[in-house]
Motif scaffolding. Structure first.
Motif, mmCIF file in Angstrom:
data_model
loop_
_atom_site.group_PDB
_atom_site.id
_atom_site.type_symbol
_atom_site.label_atom_id
_atom_site.label_comp_id
_atom_site.label_asym_id
_atom_site.label_seq_id
_atom_site.Cartn_x
_atom_site.Cartn_y
_atom_site.Cartn_z
ATOM 1 N N ARG A 139 -7.172 9.659 1.614
ATOM 2 C CA ARG A 139 -6.934 8.406 2.062
ATOM 3 C C ARG A 139 -8.311 7.590 2.041
ATOM 4 N N SER A 177 0.334 -1.467 -0.068
ATOM 5 C CA SER A 177 -0.025 0.501 0.646
ATOM 6 C C SER A 177 0.792 0.873 -0.275
ATOM 7 N N ASP A 232 3.425 10.015 11.020
ATOM 8 C CA ASP A 232 2.291 8.756 10.708
ATOM 9 C C ASP A 232 1.685 8.459 11.591
ATOM 10 N N ARG A 276 9.240 10.729 9.950
ATOM 11 C CA ARG A 276 7.654 10.285 9.154
ATOM 12 C C ARG A 276 7.277 9.248 10.128
ATOM 13 N N ARG A 325 3.263 6.737 -2.383
ATOM 14 C CA ARG A 325 4.685 6.631 -3.403
ATOM 15 C C ARG A 325 3.990 7.206 -4.820
ATOM 16 N N ARG A 339 0.474 0.702 6.800
ATOM 17 C CA ARG A 339 0.256 1.357 8.308
ATOM 18 C C ARG A 339 -0.960 0.904 9.097
ATOM 19 N N ASP A 340 -1.840 1.020 7.911
ATOM 20 C CA ASP A 340 -3.275 0.629 8.389
ATOM 21 C C ASP A 340 -4.338 -0.159 7.727
ATOM 22 N N ARG A 385 -0.756 11.438 13.403
ATOM 23 C CA ARG A 385 -1.818 11.685 12.356
ATOM 24 C C ARG A 385 -2.928 11.734 12.555
HETATM 25 O O1 C5P Z 1 5.531 2.346 3.526
HETATM 26 P P1 C5P Z 1 6.130 3.561 2.416
HETATM 27 O O2 C5P Z 1 7.525 3.742 3.427
HETATM 28 O O3 C5P Z 1 6.437 2.440 1.052
HETATM 29 O O4 C5P Z 1 5.046 4.516 2.221
HETATM 30 C C1 C5P Z 1 5.224 5.758 2.192
HETATM 31 C C2 C5P Z 1 4.444 6.539 3.206
HETATM 32 O O5 C5P Z 1 2.914 5.847 2.817
HETATM 33 C C3 C5P Z 1 4.269 6.243 4.695
HETATM 34 O O6 C5P Z 1 5.550 7.080 5.686
HETATM 35 C C4 C5P Z 1 2.632 6.421 5.199
HETATM 36 O O7 C5P Z 1 2.507 7.784 5.629
HETATM 37 C C5 C5P Z 1 2.388 6.745 3.611
HETATM 38 N N1 C5P Z 1 1.725 5.097 4.184
HETATM 39 C C6 C5P Z 1 -0.207 5.082 5.109
HETATM 40 N N2 C5P Z 1 -1.108 4.117 4.789
HETATM 41 C C7 C5P Z 1 -0.323 2.697 4.183
HETATM 42 C C8 C5P Z 1 1.174 2.607 3.712
HETATM 43 C C9 C5P Z 1 2.044 3.660 3.358
HETATM 44 O O8 C5P Z 1 -0.150 6.577 5.013
HETATM 45 N N3 C5P Z 1 -1.042 2.180 4.680
#
Ligand code: C5P
Length: 218
Positions: free
Chosen positions: A107, A34, A182, A178, A39, A128-129, A185
């Motif tokens: 989101r 995800s 994360d 970061r 990204r 993350r979620d 938020r």
């Molecule tokens: O996991 P990765 O470093 O590729 O994710 C990049 C950014 O995308 C994270 O720092 C996070 O803020 C966001 N992200 C998120 N929810 C997810 C995956 C990534 O908020 N499920």
């Protein structure tokens, strides 16, 4: 359709990507990265010169972007037909992604794209979620973490191996910044799901993390 789902959430650098890919391969399940979706959106708005506070334009781009993942021996990600695999991994892309990921409308716009990865064989969802918001009913949930220093050292080694000049102190500071963004938020913060198994990989090898996670599924 009762599809088995394993969610792996945690901060960047905890080893989620490597562990998720290995497990998905072993189980023959689909894999959702995800973070790559956030990204890709970061890349798209940068290319289109859309400001990070222009929520309606970012949402439009999020809904319209055409993302294609190929998970062979080498990973390939195509965004609107263009190979963006290497661009996705850049530090700056991750930082922009983490900023736009704080916007609730963004989101929400990406939610269905992530749920579409659910396939009949099964799904390993990395993010993350995943266990809290995207797949709250997942059968197996893991929260994988490691100390900020361990994660920074892993990242430093990766960059050095690729011949990229890196500074450990700067990487540690970026990771901490970061993590804070994360975790603090307002929408879908990085927190373990109440029913997640917590694994700290600071002193574990990838193989032992994979074995521990697989033991939950078997
Ligand atoms: O996991 P990765 O470093 O590729 O994710 C990049 C950014 O995308 C994270 O720092 C996070 O803020 C966001 N992200 C998120 N929810 C997810 C995956 C990534 O908020 N499920």
């Amino acid at each position: 359709m009762d599809v088995p789902i394993l969610t792996l959430d945690g901060p960047s650098g905890a080893g989620k990507g490597t562990v998720s890919r290995l497990i998905a391969k072993q189980l023959g399940w689909n894999y959702l990265d995800s973070g790559a979706i956030y990204r890709a959106l970061a890349l798209e708005i940068t290319e289109k010169k859309i400001l990070q506070d222009n929520i309606s334009e970012i949402v439009k781009v999020a809904l319209a972007m055409d993302l294609h993942f190929e998970c062979g021996d080498d990973r390939l990600v195509k965004l609107n037909g263009k190979d963006v695999t290497n661009l996705l991994g850049l530090e700056n892309t991750g930082n922009i992604a983490s900023k736009i990921a704080t916007i609730s409308e963004v989101r929400a716009a990406l939610l269905q794209k992530q749920r579409d990865f659910k396939q009949s064989s099964g799904l390993v969802a990395d993010g993350r979620d995943m266990g809290t918001i995207v797949f709250p009913d997942a059968k197996y949930k893991v929260f994988l973490t490691a100390s900020a220093l361990t994660r920074a050292e892993r990242r430093y080694k990766q960059l050095k191996q690729k011949g990229i000049d890196a500074n450990l102190l700067k990487i540690t500071a970026d990771i901490q910044e970061r993590d804070q963004r994360d975790s603090e938020r307002q929408f879908a913060p990085l927190v373990p799901a109440v029913d997640a198994v917590y694994i700290d990989s600071s002193t574990m090898s990838i193989q032992s993390v994979v074995a521990e996670v697989l033991s939950l599924v078997h």
